[in-house]
Design an enzyme around this catalytic site. Structure first.
Site, PDB file in Angstrom:
ATOM      1  N   GLU A 166       0.814  -1.228   0.000  1.00 51.48           N
ATOM      2  CA  GLU A 166       0.000   0.000   0.000  1.00 51.48           C
ATOM      3  C   GLU A 166       0.844   1.274   0.000  1.00 51.48           C
ATOM      4  OE1 GLU A 166      -2.717  -0.572   3.287  1.00 51.48           O
ATOM      5  OE2 GLU A 166      -3.373  -2.499   2.524  1.00 51.48           O
ATOM      6  N   ASN A 195       2.112  -5.277  -2.980  1.00 54.51           N
ATOM      7  CA  ASN A 195       0.707  -5.590  -2.691  1.00 54.51           C
ATOM      8  C   ASN A 195      -0.079  -4.302  -2.441  1.00 54.51           C
ATOM      9  OD1 ASN A 195      -1.288  -7.683  -1.972  1.00 54.51           O
ATOM     10  ND2 ASN A 195      -1.127  -6.902   0.134  1.00 54.51           N
ATOM     11  N   HIS A 198     -10.623  -6.461  -1.510  1.00 62.09           N
ATOM     12  CA  HIS A 198     -11.639  -6.112  -0.506  1.00 62.09           C
ATOM     13  C   HIS A 198     -12.743  -5.348  -1.240  1.00 62.09           C
ATOM     14  CE1 HIS A 198      -8.979  -7.213   2.798  1.00 62.09           C
ATOM     15  NE2 HIS A 198      -8.039  -6.416   2.327  1.00 62.09           N
ATOM     16  N   GLU A 226      -6.069 -11.017  -0.143  1.00 60.65           N
ATOM     17  CA  GLU A 226      -7.005 -10.305   0.733  1.00 60.65           C
ATOM     18  C   GLU A 226      -8.399 -10.219   0.123  1.00 60.65           C
ATOM     19  OE1 GLU A 226      -5.418  -6.799   2.575  1.00 60.65           O
ATOM     20  OE2 GLU A 226      -3.351  -7.472   2.329  1.00 60.65           O
ATOM     21  N   ASP A 276     -12.238 -10.502   0.112  1.00 61.47           N
ATOM     22  CA  ASP A 276     -13.501 -10.673   0.832  1.00 61.47           C
ATOM     23  C   ASP A 276     -14.527  -9.792   0.142  1.00 61.47           C
ATOM     24  OD1 ASP A 276     -12.525  -8.199   1.878  1.00 61.47           O
ATOM     25  OD2 ASP A 276     -12.086  -9.087   3.828  1.00 61.47           O
TER      26      ASP A 276
HETATM   27  O1  G3I Z   1      -6.326  -8.066  19.847  1.00 55.76           O
HETATM   28  C1  G3I Z   1      -7.523  -7.270  19.904  1.00 55.76           C
HETATM   29  C2  G3I Z   1      -8.640  -8.084  20.538  1.00 55.76           C
HETATM   30  O2  G3I Z   1      -8.320  -8.340  21.871  1.00 55.76           O
HETATM   31  C3  G3I Z   1      -9.988  -7.310  20.419  1.00 55.76           C
HETATM   32  O3  G3I Z   1     -11.033  -8.129  20.874  1.00 55.76           O
HETATM   33  C4  G3I Z   1     -10.238  -6.973  18.949  1.00 55.76           C
HETATM   34  C5  G3I Z   1     -11.548  -6.230  18.667  1.00 55.76           C
HETATM   35  O4  G3I Z   1     -11.393  -4.839  18.727  1.00 55.76           O
HETATM   36  O5  G3I Z   1      -9.135  -6.174  18.516  1.00 55.76           O
HETATM   37  C6  G3I Z   1      -7.938  -6.939  18.505  1.00 55.76           C
HETATM   38  O6  G3I Z   1      -6.866  -6.358  17.824  1.00 55.76           O
HETATM   39  C7  G3I Z   1      -7.128  -6.012  16.498  1.00 55.76           C
HETATM   40  C8  G3I Z   1      -6.392  -6.948  15.531  1.00 55.76           C
HETATM   41  O7  G3I Z   1      -6.692  -6.556  14.213  1.00 55.76           O
HETATM   42  C9  G3I Z   1      -6.703  -8.431  15.709  1.00 55.76           C
HETATM   43  O8  G3I Z   1      -8.016  -8.745  15.476  1.00 55.76           O
HETATM   44  C10 G3I Z   1      -6.664  -4.596  16.259  1.00 55.76           C
HETATM   45  O9  G3I Z   1      -7.412  -3.733  17.096  1.00 55.76           O
HETATM   46  C11 G3I Z   1      -6.855  -4.213  14.826  1.00 55.76           C
HETATM   47  O10 G3I Z   1      -6.244  -2.958  14.574  1.00 55.76           O
HETATM   48  C12 G3I Z   1      -6.220  -5.247  13.898  1.00 55.76           C
HETATM   49  O11 G3I Z   1      -6.653  -4.917  12.602  1.00 55.76           O
HETATM   50  C13 G3I Z   1      -5.980  -5.512  11.505  1.00 55.76           C
HETATM   51  C14 G3I Z   1      -5.627  -4.408  10.501  1.00 55.76           C
HETATM   52  O12 G3I Z   1      -5.127  -4.976   9.316  1.00 55.76           O
HETATM   53  C15 G3I Z   1      -4.560  -3.463  11.053  1.00 55.76           C
HETATM   54  O13 G3I Z   1      -3.355  -4.135  11.209  1.00 55.76           O
HETATM   55  C16 G3I Z   1      -6.944  -6.524  10.880  1.00 55.76           C
HETATM   56  O14 G3I Z   1      -7.082  -7.661  11.742  1.00 55.76           O
HETATM   57  C17 G3I Z   1      -6.413  -6.992   9.534  1.00 55.76           C
HETATM   58  O15 G3I Z   1      -7.406  -7.744   8.892  1.00 55.76           O
HETATM   59  C18 G3I Z   1      -6.072  -5.786   8.673  1.00 55.76           C
HETATM   60  O16 G3I Z   1      -5.523  -6.293   7.470  1.00 55.76           O
HETATM   61  C19 G3I Z   1      -5.169  -5.324   6.478  1.00 55.76           C
HETATM   62  C20 G3I Z   1      -3.932  -5.853   5.786  1.00 55.76           C
HETATM   63  O17 G3I Z   1      -2.909  -6.078   6.719  1.00 55.76           O
HETATM   64  C21 G3I Z   1      -3.467  -4.874   4.691  1.00 55.76           C
HETATM   65  N1  G3I Z   1      -4.552  -4.582   3.764  1.00 55.76           N
HETATM   66  C22 G3I Z   1      -5.794  -4.125   4.372  1.00 55.76           C
HETATM   67  C23 G3I Z   1      -6.279  -5.120   5.430  1.00 55.76           C
HETATM   68  C24 G3I Z   1      -7.597  -4.680   6.044  1.00 55.76           C
HETATM   69  O18 G3I Z   1      -7.454  -3.477   6.746  1.00 55.76           O
END
Ligand code: G3I
Length: 350
Positions: A160, A201, A237, A267, A269
Site C-alpha cells: 500500500e 501488494n 476487498h 485479501e 472478501d
Molecule cells: O487483539 C484485539 C482483541 O483483543 C480485540 O477483541 C479486537 C476487537 O477490537 O481487537 C484486537 O486487535 C485487532 C487486531 O486486528 C486483531 O483482530 C486490532 O485492534 C486491529 O487494529 C487489527 O486490525 C488488523 C488491521 O489490518 C490493522 O493491522 C486486521 O485484523 C487486519 O485484517 C487488517 O488487514 C489489512 C492488511 O494487513 C493490509 N490490507 C488491508 C487489510 C484490512 O485493513
C-alpha cells in the site's frame, strides 16, 4: 457379558459408530474439496490467519488445514508484532503459523515487511536521521526474511505504498527515505532469501483505474531497472454493491503478466452489507463475484491463486472494524460452505 452374538456384529457396530462420528465431525468441519481442487488446478487457495482463533478453536485449525493450501498471517508478521522494541524481535506467534503450514503441506505468504501501519511506538515516537531510519528498515527486513529463509515461500515486501490519488503515500518511509525505500526493500529481502518470491501488494488496484495504472507504472519501472520483484498482489476487498469489473481485472492481470510479473489475488472478501442471517440473494451475488475472479485467475497466464482475508465469517475483520454485521468469506460463522464456496469448487471442477 457378551454384547455381540457374532464377531461380525461387533464389526458392523464399529463401522456404524465410525460413520456416525464422521457425520458429526463433518457437520462442524467442512469438506476439504476446495483445497483438493485448487491443488489439482495448480493454484493456491489461501486464507489469512488470526492468532486468537488459531490458538483457541480446534475447528478453526482443522478447517484451515482442510480447505486451504496456503496461509498468510493476518497480523502476526506485521512490524509491531515481530519487532516490538528496538532491540527485540518476537517470532513466537509467526513461528507457530509457519510450523502449522509445514505440518499440513501449506505454502506461507509472509505479510508484511514494509507498511505505513502497525508500526511500534519506539519507531514512530522519534524523529530519525535518514541514515538511521534506513538502517532500521534494512535490518528489520533482513532479520525477518533470514529468520524464515526457506520457510516462507513469498513475501509482501511493500504494501500500500500508493495512495488513493495514485501518488506515493505519505509515510514514515517516504518522508524519511524518499521513494528509493521501495526498491531498496526488494533488494534487502532478495539478499536475505534469494528463493523467496517478492511481491508489491495494494488495494483498489484490480481494474484499469488511476490507482491500478499507478501500481502498473511503479512495478514497470522496478522491472525495467532490474529490481528483484516477482509479482503483484491484487487485494480484493470489495462488495456486491461495488464489485470488480471482470474484463478490466483480466486486462490488468494480463498487462502485469506481460511485464514478466506473477499476480496473486490477495485479501479477498466480498462484503454484502448483510443482515443476520444473510439473505440468499446477496449470497448468490457474492458467489458470482468469487466465481468471476476465480475464472479470471484460472484463465490468466500467471495468476498463482486466491487468498481470502479470513477463514470463516466468524473471524472476518469487517464486522469488528466497521461495527456492523457482514458475511464476506467462503465459509459461514459455523464453518459451513456458502454459495461462494460452491461456486469456487464448481468452477475449479470444470
Ligand atoms: O487483539 C484485539 C482483541 O483483543 C480485540 O477483541 C479486537 C476487537 O477490537 O481487537 C484486537 O486487535 C485487532 C487486531 O486486528 C486483531 O483482530 C486490532 O485492534 C486491529 O487494529 C487489527 O486490525 C488488523 C488491521 O489490518 C490493522 O493491522 C486486521 O485484523 C487486519 O485484517 C487488517 O488487514 C489489512 C492488511 O494487513 C493490509 N490490507 C488491508 C487489510 C484490512 O485493513
Amino acid at each position: 457379558m457378551k454384547i455381540f452374538r457374532h464377531s461380525k456384529h461387533a464389526v458392523y457396530f464399529a463401522v456404524g459408530l465410525g460413520f456416525v462420528l464422521l457425520l458429526l465431525t463433518k457437520s462442524y468441519a467442512s469438506t476439504g474439496i476446495l483445497r483438493d481442487l485448487a491443488q489439482q488446478s495448480g493454484i493456491t487457495i489461501g486464507a489469512s490467519v488470526l492468532m486468537e482463533p488459531f490458538e483457541n478453536d480446534a475447528v478453526y485449525q482443522e478447517t484451515l488445514a482442510q480447505e486451504f493450501n496456503s496461509l498468510t498471517p493476518e497480523n502476526a508478521m506485521k512490524f509491531s508484532h515481530l519487532h516490538p522494541e528496538k532491540e527485540t524481535y518476537d517470532f513466537t506467534n509467526a513461528d507457530k503459523l509457519v510450523a502449522f503450514a509445514k505440518e499440513h503441506q501449506m505454502q506461507v505468504h509472509g505479510h508484511v515487511l514494509v507498511w505505513h501501519r502497525n508500526l511500534p511506538d519506539w519507531l514512530t515516537d522519534e524523529d530519525w536521521y535518514p541514515n538511521t531510519l534506513e538502517k532500521i528498515l534494512k535490518w528489520h527486513i533482513i532479520t525477518v526474511v533470514e529468520h524464515y529463509h526457506g520457510q516462507v515461500d513469498s513475501w509482501d515486501v511493500v504494501n500500500e505504498a500508493i495512495d488513493e490519488n495514485g501518488d506515493l503515500r505519505d509515510s514514515i518511509w517516504l518522508d524519511g527515505l524518499g521513494s528509493s525505500y521501495i526498491e531498496e526493500s526488494f533488494h534487502w529481502a532478495h539478499r536475505a532469501d534469494p528463493n523467496a518470491k517478492l511481491f508489491y501488494n495494494d488495494y483498489r488496484g484490480a481494474g484499469l483505474g488511476d490507482k491500478a495504472n499507478a501500481i502498473y507504472a511503479l512495478v514497470q519501472d522496478l522491472v525495467q531497472r532490474g529490481v528483484p520483484i516477482d509479482g503483484v498482489g491484487i487485494q480484493m476487498h470489495r462488495s456486491i454493491q461495488d464489485p470488480p469489473n471482470p474484463e478490466r481485472v483480466a486486462a490488468n492481470i494480463s498487462r502485469l503478466n506481460e511485464l514478466g510479473l506473477s499476480v496473486r489475488i490477495t485479501e479477498m472478501d466480498i462484503q454484502i452489507y448483510g443482515d443476520e442471517p444473510p439473505d440468499d440473494e446477496k449470497l448468490q451475488a457474492q458467489a458470482q463475484v468469487y466465481q468471476d475472479i476465480m475464472e479470471i485467475c484460472l484463465a490468466a497466464v500467471d495468476c498463482t491463486g486466491i487468498t481470502t482475508w479470513g477463514v470463516s465469517d466468524q473471524h472476518s475483520w469487517i464486522p469488528y472494524t466497521f461495527d456492523r454485521p457482514d458475511a464476506p468469506l467462503l465459509l459461514d460463522e459455523n464453518y459451513q460452505p456458502k454459495p461462494a464456496y460452491h461456486a469456487l469448487t464448481e468452477t475449479l471442477a470444470q
